[in-house]
Design a protein around this motif. Structure first.
Motif, mmCIF file in Angstrom:
data_model
loop_
_atom_site.group_PDB
_atom_site.id
_atom_site.type_symbol
_atom_site.label_atom_id
_atom_site.label_comp_id
_atom_site.label_asym_id
_atom_site.label_seq_id
_atom_site.Cartn_x
_atom_site.Cartn_y
_atom_site.Cartn_z
ATOM 1 N N ILE A 9 86.971 103.582 112.913
ATOM 2 C CA ILE A 9 87.658 103.369 111.403
ATOM 3 C C ILE A 9 88.259 104.834 111.078
ATOM 4 O O ILE A 9 89.429 104.667 110.322
ATOM 5 N N ASN A 10 87.938 105.951 111.487
ATOM 6 C CA ASN A 10 88.423 107.273 111.165
ATOM 7 C C ASN A 10 90.287 106.805 111.913
ATOM 8 O O ASN A 10 91.111 107.427 111.234
ATOM 9 N N LYS A 11 90.238 106.503 112.942
ATOM 10 C CA LYS A 11 91.484 106.239 113.700
ATOM 11 C C LYS A 11 92.258 105.285 112.696
ATOM 12 O O LYS A 11 93.613 105.466 112.588
ATOM 13 N N SER A 12 91.709 104.351 112.318
ATOM 14 C CA SER A 12 92.805 103.306 111.471
ATOM 15 C C SER A 12 92.743 103.690 110.098
ATOM 16 O O SER A 12 94.034 103.464 109.671
ATOM 17 N N ILE A 13 92.195 104.647 109.469
ATOM 18 C CA ILE A 13 92.491 105.440 108.378
ATOM 19 C C ILE A 13 93.542 106.218 108.585
ATOM 20 O O ILE A 13 94.444 106.470 107.723
ATOM 21 N N ILE A 14 93.389 107.012 109.531
ATOM 22 C CA ILE A 14 94.441 108.090 109.730
ATOM 23 C C ILE A 14 95.935 107.387 109.997
ATOM 24 O O ILE A 14 96.785 108.046 109.753
ATOM 25 N N SER A 15 95.793 106.353 110.747
ATOM 26 C CA SER A 15 96.981 105.570 111.173
ATOM 27 C C SER A 15 97.626 105.192 109.815
ATOM 28 O O SER A 15 98.747 105.054 109.580
ATOM 29 N N TYR A 16 96.760 104.576 109.059
ATOM 30 C CA TYR A 16 97.191 104.082 107.480
ATOM 31 C C TYR A 16 97.923 105.066 106.934
ATOM 32 O O TYR A 16 98.984 105.133 106.195
ATOM 33 N N LEU A 17 97.143 106.063 106.765
ATOM 34 C CA LEU A 17 97.799 107.380 105.844
ATOM 35 C C LEU A 17 99.168 107.852 106.645
ATOM 36 O O LEU A 17 100.083 108.227 105.787
ATOM 37 N N SER A 18 99.255 107.939 107.933
ATOM 38 C CA SER A 18 100.346 108.428 108.445
ATOM 39 C C SER A 18 101.504 107.558 108.082
ATOM 40 O O SER A 18 102.901 107.839 107.966
ATOM 41 N N SER A 19 101.296 106.098 108.076
ATOM 42 C CA SER A 19 102.211 105.061 107.819
ATOM 43 C C SER A 19 102.804 105.364 106.553
ATOM 44 O O SER A 19 104.111 105.149 106.107
ATOM 45 N N ALA B 205 110.830 108.412 103.938
ATOM 46 C CA ALA B 205 111.914 107.487 103.941
ATOM 47 C C ALA B 205 112.250 107.297 102.656
ATOM 48 O O ALA B 205 113.597 107.109 102.472
ATOM 49 N N LEU B 206 111.531 106.925 101.716
ATOM 50 C CA LEU B 206 111.825 106.782 100.293
ATOM 51 C C LEU B 206 112.558 107.956 99.904
ATOM 52 O O LEU B 206 113.565 107.868 99.121
ATOM 53 N N ALA B 207 112.024 109.395 100.103
ATOM 54 C CA ALA B 207 112.709 110.489 99.651
ATOM 55 C C ALA B 207 113.939 110.639 100.463
ATOM 56 O O ALA B 207 115.051 111.147 99.512
ATOM 57 N N GLU B 208 114.219 110.123 101.593
ATOM 58 C CA GLU B 208 115.499 110.406 102.114
ATOM 59 C C GLU B 208 116.398 109.498 101.457
ATOM 60 O O GLU B 208 117.662 109.908 100.986
ATOM 61 N N THR B 209 116.100 108.375 101.191
ATOM 62 C CA THR B 209 116.922 107.188 100.493
ATOM 63 C C THR B 209 117.404 107.709 99.198
ATOM 64 O O THR B 209 118.409 107.766 98.871
ATOM 65 N N LEU B 210 116.380 108.238 98.386
ATOM 66 C CA LEU B 210 116.453 108.719 97.020
ATOM 67 C C LEU B 210 117.411 109.855 96.946
ATOM 68 O O LEU B 210 118.338 109.987 96.152
ATOM 69 N N ASN B 211 117.278 110.858 97.850
ATOM 70 C CA ASN B 211 118.459 111.873 98.087
ATOM 71 C C ASN B 211 119.743 111.647 98.272
ATOM 72 O O ASN B 211 120.514 112.029 97.581
#
Length: 88
Positions: free
Chosen positions: A53-63, A70-76
């Motif tokens: 479960i912890n690995k899944s949560i970490i993967s989710y937060l990483s994504s 990516a949004l910040a780069e696009t906005l920049n």
């Protein structure tokens, strides 16, 4: 007056539809719950499941962090383009 009543009825219909969707989703979740208590094979099984479960949560937060980057780069790039258009 009729226009306002019509908008009011539309909003009420949207709220009722949202509540219906919540009720349907909750029914699906309850239906998917097991009827018996799950077996974790003692403490070691519980630790293993918690680790997954912890690995899944970490993967989710990483994504989510990658998405924000990516949004910040696009906005920049958009802000730079808007700034160059104003200078012209």
């Amino acid at each position: 007056m009729l226009t306002h009543m019509s908008h009011s009825k539309q909003q009420m219909a949207r709220v009722l539809d949202a509540e219906r969707q919540v009720a349907v989703r909750m029914a699906q979740i309850i239906h998917d719950l097991p009827d018996e208590h799950p077996e974790f094979d003692g403490v070691s099984g519980l630790i293993e499941n918690s680790s997954q479960i912890n690995k899944s949560i970490i993967s989710y937060l990483s994504s989510i962090a990658d998405l924000q980057e990516a949004l910040a780069e696009t906005l920049n790039h958009v802000v730079k383009e808007m700034g160059s258009n104003e200078e012209e």
